[in-house]
Write an enzyme that holds these catalytic residues in place. Structure first.
Site, mmCIF file in Angstrom:
data_model
loop_
_atom_site.group_PDB
_atom_site.id
_atom_site.type_symbol
_atom_site.label_atom_id
_atom_site.label_comp_id
_atom_site.label_asym_id
_atom_site.label_seq_id
_atom_site.Cartn_x
_atom_site.Cartn_y
_atom_site.Cartn_z
ATOM 1 N N SER A 1 -14.765 10.903 53.916
ATOM 2 C CA SER A 1 -14.823 11.040 52.461
ATOM 3 C C SER A 1 -15.562 9.901 51.775
ATOM 4 O O SER A 1 -16.125 10.100 50.702
ATOM 5 C CB SER A 1 -13.409 11.157 51.900
ATOM 6 O OG SER A 1 -12.583 10.104 52.363
ATOM 7 N N HIS B 1 -14.334 17.774 52.764
ATOM 8 C CA HIS B 1 -15.686 17.584 52.229
ATOM 9 C C HIS B 1 -16.720 18.426 52.971
ATOM 10 O O HIS B 1 -17.919 18.303 52.720
ATOM 11 C CB HIS B 1 -16.084 16.108 52.293
ATOM 12 C CG HIS B 1 -15.202 15.240 51.451
ATOM 13 N ND1 HIS B 1 -15.403 15.053 50.098
ATOM 14 C CD2 HIS B 1 -14.079 14.555 51.761
ATOM 15 C CE1 HIS B 1 -14.456 14.266 49.619
ATOM 16 N NE2 HIS B 1 -13.637 13.949 50.610
ATOM 17 N N LYS C 1 -12.237 20.810 46.096
ATOM 18 C CA LYS C 1 -13.548 20.150 46.088
ATOM 19 C C LYS C 1 -14.626 21.201 45.858
ATOM 20 O O LYS C 1 -14.762 21.658 44.731
ATOM 21 C CB LYS C 1 -13.688 19.314 47.341
ATOM 22 C CG LYS C 1 -12.731 18.103 47.184
ATOM 23 C CD LYS C 1 -12.540 17.209 48.344
ATOM 24 C CE LYS C 1 -11.603 16.079 47.899
ATOM 25 N NZ LYS C 1 -10.889 15.449 48.989
HETATM 26 C C1 LIG Z 1 -9.544 14.895 48.995
HETATM 27 C C2 LIG Z 1 -9.145 14.876 50.408
HETATM 28 C C3 LIG Z 1 -7.933 15.433 50.817
HETATM 29 C C4 LIG Z 1 -6.898 15.893 49.840
HETATM 30 O O1 LIG Z 1 -7.204 17.104 49.245
HETATM 31 P P1 LIG Z 1 -6.521 17.440 47.838
HETATM 32 O O2 LIG Z 1 -6.631 18.913 47.746
HETATM 33 O O3 LIG Z 1 -7.300 16.710 46.810
HETATM 34 O O4 LIG Z 1 -5.111 16.971 47.929
HETATM 35 C C5 LIG Z 1 -7.679 15.516 52.160
HETATM 36 N N1 LIG Z 1 -8.541 15.038 53.074
HETATM 37 C C6 LIG Z 1 -9.703 14.474 52.716
HETATM 38 C C7 LIG Z 1 -10.626 13.997 53.769
HETATM 39 C C8 LIG Z 1 -10.036 14.361 51.373
HETATM 40 O O5 LIG Z 1 -11.155 13.763 51.010
#
Ligand SMILES: *Cc1c(COP(=O)(O)O)cnc(C)c1O
Length: 386
Positions: free
Chosen positions: A182, A210, A241
């Site tokens: 991330s 991502h 996302k």
């Molecule tokens: C953002 C993220 C999450 C969490 O997802 P949410 O739906 O925002 O709780 C999990 N793993 C990674 C690698 C992330 O970047």
């Protein structure tokens, strides 16, 4: 009477003195790729809304019409009465997209990783984690009570050595990794990890937070890009996302999903997300599949920005997609640079420890399909001014 929370003052001061203090800033606006702050419109290079769908009118309308039909709140956890028709439709659409038998939905991606890991391993088992894994994979592994084994970032040789040493010591083993990291935007060596998982009889969990919608020929994520989508046992994703909504999911076999529905506590003991969030994600998924130009534009913008950075005297990031890290070192350098970009109308976050390792504070530029070449040129010009 002493205030039992008084200790926070000293701890918070120490935190702030290290340049790590943070606070919330309320933003406005519903224009893809932009936000407003105190009435001023900014280019938003700080979101994970990679395909520009979070405020797409079709997605907003899907949410509104589901709210009119199903109400806003789901009212209960999924196994009680919170699982509504839009959840079922989304789970089916995700299973079709991911080419798996079944999908479980969670309140967030964080909850999906936490729930899946704790349901799969416990005391007597081992979890193998990349050092740069997202916090929720680490927290899930800790919470499970399994033994933690952390290997250096993307170092599958070291992982192999650790697995070799551990052979026969644990009941079950789980290799858990981000598909796309991330804060660096690079991709895990998933073909190697899939080979190791098969050789050592470990389960393989890939967090595609991502990756979904961005990586892979059809946007199925990093595992698809590495040619191993069919070899990932536990595929975790988020709706928050590229899918522009909120919620998390686990995609896999009917056997896996049936187990999670019975044992993943963050799903069982949490209220199901609003049906509207599911309906919005279903609409986003349909758009993701019908409009591959969004993904293509994103990669084109990412390539242009990467090519421009060395000419601006900035460290060149490795190859990758829309997450473009500019590593500057100390927290003050990153915060100062971020503030100057803000003055020039570009919202770019400074990411500091503990989110990233000490000495690697950075700007994390994140591009979306809602940006165009003119937006990117403005960012490049602003970066060039120092
Ligand atoms: C953002 C993220 C999450 C969490 O997802 P949410 O739906 O925002 O709780 C999990 N793993 C990674 C690698 C992330 O970047």
């Amino acid at each position: 009477m002493p205030d039992p929370l008084a200790w926070i003052d000293e701890a918070a001061d120490a935190w702030a003195r290290r340049g790590l203090g943070r606070g919330l800033v309320a933003l406005g606006g519903a224009t893809p790729g932009r936000v407003s702050r105190d009435g001023r419109v900014l280019l938003n290079f700080a979101s994970n809304d990679y395909l520009g769908l979070a405020s797409d009118p079709r997605v907003v309308e899907a949410a509104c019409s589901a709210a009119r039909k199903h109400g806003w709140g789901s009212g209960a956890s999924p196994l009680v009465s919170g699982w509504r028709e839009p959840h079922e439709e989304l789970a089916a659409a995700l299973a079709d997209f991911e080419r798996v038998e079944s999908v479980a939905l969670f309140p967030t991606g964080f909850a999906a990783n936490l729930g899946a890991i704790v349901a799969l391993v416990g005391p007597g088992d081992a979890v193998y984690l990349d050092r740069l894994n997202h916090a929720c994979l680490i927290d899930g592994a800790r919470l499970s009570g399994a033994r933690l084994r952390v290997y250096p970032h993307n170092d599958s040789n070291r992982l192999e050595a650790i697995l070799t040493r551990d052979r026969g010591r644990f009941r079950r083993s789980l290799i858990a990794t981000d598909g796309v990291f991330s804060m660096d935007g690079d991709v895990a060596p998933l073909a190697d990890l899939a080979d190791l998982a098969s050789r050592f009889g470990a389960m393989l969990l890939v967090d595609e937070a991502h990756g979904t919608g961005v990586h892979g020929p059809d946007g199925r994520g990093a595992a698809e890009a590495c040619g191993v989508a069919g070899r990932v046992d536990v595929k975790v994703g988020t709706l928050s996302k590229a899918l522009g909504s909120v919620g998390g999911f686990v995609a896999g076999s009917r056997r896996l999903i049936g187990w999670l529905v019975n044992h993943a506590r963050p799903m069982i003991y949490s209220t199901a997300p609003p049906p509207s969030a599911a309906a919005a994600a279903s609409m986003s998924l349909a758009i993701l599949r019908a409009e591959p130009w969004r993904r293509a534009r994103l990669w084109e913008l990412a390539g242009t920005l990467r090519d421009a950075l060395p000419g601006l005297g900035l460290p060149a990031p490795g190859p990758g997609g829309p997450i473009v890290p500019v590593v500057l070192g100390g927290p003050d350098a990153a915060v100062g640079r971020s503030a100057r970009l803000l003055d020039r109308g570009c919202l770019v976050p400074a990411i500091r420890p503990p989110t990233v390792p000490e000495g690697t504070a950075r700007l994390r530029i994140s591009l979306t399909a809602a940006h165009d070449r003119a937006d990117l040129d403005r960012l490049i010009a602003a970066l060039g001014e120092g």
